[in-house]
Design a protein around this motif. Structure first.
Motif, PDB file in Angstrom:
ATOM      1  N   LEU A   1       0.851  -1.187   0.000  1.00  0.00           N
ATOM      2  CA  LEU A   1       0.000   0.000   0.000  1.00  0.00           C
ATOM      3  C   LEU A   1       0.894   1.247   0.000  1.00  0.00           C
ATOM      4  O   LEU A   1       1.659   1.465   0.937  1.00  0.00           O
ATOM      5  N   ILE A   2       0.791   2.034  -1.088  1.00  0.00           N
ATOM      6  CA  ILE A   2       1.696   3.188  -1.239  1.00  0.00           C
ATOM      7  C   ILE A   2       0.901   4.482  -1.429  1.00  0.00           C
ATOM      8  O   ILE A   2      -0.058   4.520  -2.206  1.00  0.00           O
ATOM      9  N   LEU A   3       1.346   5.530  -0.744  1.00  0.00           N
ATOM     10  CA  LEU A   3       0.801   6.874  -0.964  1.00  0.00           C
ATOM     11  C   LEU A   3       1.752   7.587  -1.928  1.00  0.00           C
ATOM     12  O   LEU A   3       2.962   7.624  -1.692  1.00  0.00           O
TER      13      LEU A   3
ATOM     14  N   LYS B   1      -2.758   0.022  -4.213  1.00  0.00           N
ATOM     15  CA  LYS B   1      -2.405  -1.262  -3.598  1.00  0.00           C
ATOM     16  C   LYS B   1      -1.846  -2.101  -4.729  1.00  0.00           C
ATOM     17  O   LYS B   1      -2.553  -2.393  -5.699  1.00  0.00           O
ATOM     18  N   ASP B   2      -0.591  -2.458  -4.662  1.00  0.00           N
ATOM     19  CA  ASP B   2       0.144  -3.047  -5.792  1.00  0.00           C
ATOM     20  C   ASP B   2      -0.017  -2.112  -6.990  1.00  0.00           C
ATOM     21  O   ASP B   2       0.381  -0.983  -6.885  1.00  0.00           O
ATOM     22  N   ASN B   3      -0.688  -2.547  -8.077  1.00  0.00           N
ATOM     23  CA  ASN B   3      -0.844  -1.565  -9.170  1.00  0.00           C
ATOM     24  C   ASN B   3      -2.281  -1.052  -9.281  1.00  0.00           C
ATOM     25  O   ASN B   3      -2.640  -0.380 -10.246  1.00  0.00           O
TER      26      ASN B   3
ATOM     27  N   TYR C   1      -3.474   6.035   7.596  1.00  0.00           N
ATOM     28  CA  TYR C   1      -2.046   6.339   7.405  1.00  0.00           C
ATOM     29  C   TYR C   1      -1.180   5.181   7.906  1.00  0.00           C
ATOM     30  O   TYR C   1      -0.185   4.810   7.301  1.00  0.00           O
ATOM     31  N   SER C   2      -1.605   4.605   9.031  1.00  0.00           N
ATOM     32  CA  SER C   2      -0.775   3.554   9.646  1.00  0.00           C
ATOM     33  C   SER C   2      -0.742   2.272   8.806  1.00  0.00           C
ATOM     34  O   SER C   2       0.096   1.406   9.032  1.00  0.00           O
ATOM     35  N   ASP C   3      -1.662   2.148   7.835  1.00  0.00           N
ATOM     36  CA  ASP C   3      -1.653   0.951   6.972  1.00  0.00           C
ATOM     37  C   ASP C   3      -0.618   1.057   5.846  1.00  0.00           C
ATOM     38  O   ASP C   3      -0.309   0.069   5.179  1.00  0.00           O
TER      39      ASP C   3
ATOM     40  N   ARG D   1       7.913   5.198   7.936  1.00  0.00           N
ATOM     41  CA  ARG D   1       7.751   4.379   6.737  1.00  0.00           C
ATOM     42  C   ARG D   1       8.799   4.791   5.696  1.00  0.00           C
ATOM     43  O   ARG D   1       9.229   5.954   5.686  1.00  0.00           O
ATOM     44  N   PRO D   2       9.203   3.871   4.799  1.00  0.00           N
ATOM     45  CA  PRO D   2      10.199   4.216   3.769  1.00  0.00           C
ATOM     46  C   PRO D   2       9.704   5.352   2.867  1.00  0.00           C
ATOM     47  O   PRO D   2       8.498   5.466   2.615  1.00  0.00           O
TER      48      PRO D   2
END
Ligand code: KG4
Ligand code: ZN
Length: 348
Positions: free
Chosen positions: A2-4, A19-21, A69-71, A103-104
């Motif tokens: 899961l990426i912002l 989420k993924d693509n 956010y925490s996800d 997070r990274p």
């Protein structure tokens, strides 16, 4: 994963969660109305508008995604190229989030985002769009066409780009915008010229096809804008009479598009690529889509365009590029700065 993704390189404040693509949310606050009165983007106004809007745009992207956010597994942000003041707003926000959430953080090249945008699954946010079912295979040729860039790349695999050619002066989107101004059309000029062209005869005015060296993959657009200006001075009726305006717009558009079509197809043949990806704002142009598809069909090549709303700047493409880099084990931390000029060939 899961990426912002956060994008503020020019005049769109954008954030998305993927989420993924798969795109779960895609929020874009466009500053078009703010810059339209000046006929182009005013950098200082862009930065200030990003500051005003970034928090609510990110908040909306998180909320719509259904996650918290925490996800998140990571945060991706555009590092460059772009307007330095505009980039800094997204970067400072992303660094803050990365630190607060532990997070990274991934620093993404804006054009890498554009060129992988056809890999995004937009079904959840654009249910009406027909999805191209043909899988994209590496290596492929990418044509990147926007207000600031016009280039052809050989893409061996994700992250490995060879520049085949680029514009020697104006970008093709800039040529649309400047041409529109000469025709008294609103900013941005691309959609306006494209709309006016629909009823026009694209052979009515014989603009030159600027191909430079046929064996190379460079472009040049500043001469065409001058050709349009000179033509209007000699033939003022074309600025006024509705039918002539349509013919002129269609002819100008065709002269802008044909070099893109000819060189993209030639690059696919020379580098034996079956797949051609087209991305960036000008990728929304219907005539470009039609002309490229027509030529590609003749040589059994596959063209891949993102859905029209994803041709313009967005956070989803940045999230995807960041997610792919995170999957490769990258984490750029916070000790880096904006890179307003950043040649894509230097990536790996
Ligand atoms: O990628 P983009 O949203 O922003 C950057 O420049 O990075 O591209 C904006 C450019 C503008 O020059 C605009 O006139 C052009 O894309 N554009 C179009 C169309 N829609 C946007 N050009 C031709 N036809 C269109 N339908
Ligand atoms: Zn862009």
């Amino acid at each position: 994963m899961l990426i912002l993704g956060i994008e503020t390189s020019c005049d769109e404040t954008a954030a998305a969660v993927i989420k993924d693509n798969k795109i779960l949310s895609n929020v874009v606050h466009s500053q078009l109305a703010l810059h339209a009165q000046y006929g182009g983007v005013v950098p200082e106004l862009a930065s200030r508008a990003h500051i005003r809007n970034i928090s609510s745009v990110i908040e909306a992207a998180i909320k719509t995604s259904g996650y918290r956010y925490s996800d998140l597994d990571g945060i991706a942000v555009t590092r460059g190229p772009g307007l330095v003041g505009a980039l800094l707003v997204g970067i400072a926000t992303a660094k803050g989030l990365s630190l607060a959430l532990n997070r990274p953080l991934l620093a993404v090249h804006h054009l890498e985002g554009h060129l992988i945008s056809p890999f995004l699954d937009s079904q959840a946010i654009l249910p009406q769009t027909t999805i191209d079912q043909t899988e994209i295979d590496y290596p492929f040729i990418a044509l990147l066409v926007s207000g600031g860039h016009t280039l052809l790349l050989y893409v061996e695999k994700f992250g490995h780009y060879r520049l085949l050619g680029q514009t020697q002066d104006d970008a093709v989107g800039e040529a649309f915008d400047k041409g529109a101004r000469l025709l008294d059309l609103p900013y941005p000029g691309g959609p306006a010229i494209s709309k006016l062209s629909l009823q026009g005869d694209n052979k009515a005015v014989p603009f030159p096809r600027v191909l430079l060296d046929r064996k190379k993959f460079n472009f040049s657009y500043s001469g065409l804008k001058t050709a349009l200006r000179v033509f209007l001075l000699k033939n003022p009726q074309f600025a006024k009479e509705p039918h002539l305006r349509q013919d002129l717009a269609a002819s100008y558009q065709e002269a802008l598009i044909q070099p893109l079509v000819i060189k993209s197809i030639a690059a696919c043949k020379k580098y034996q690529c079956q797949h051609l990806i087209i991305a960036g704002g000008v990728g929304a142009n219907l005539r470009l889509r039609e002309a490229l598809k027509q030529q590609a069909d003749q040589y059994s090549l596959h063209t891949h365009f993102p859905p029209i709303p994803l041709c313009a700047d967005n956070g989803a493409m940045i999230a995807l590029a960041g997610g792919l880099r995170l999957a490769k084990g990258e984490n750029h931390g916070i000790h880096w700065n904006a890179q307003p000029r950043w040649p894509i060939e230097t990536l790996s």
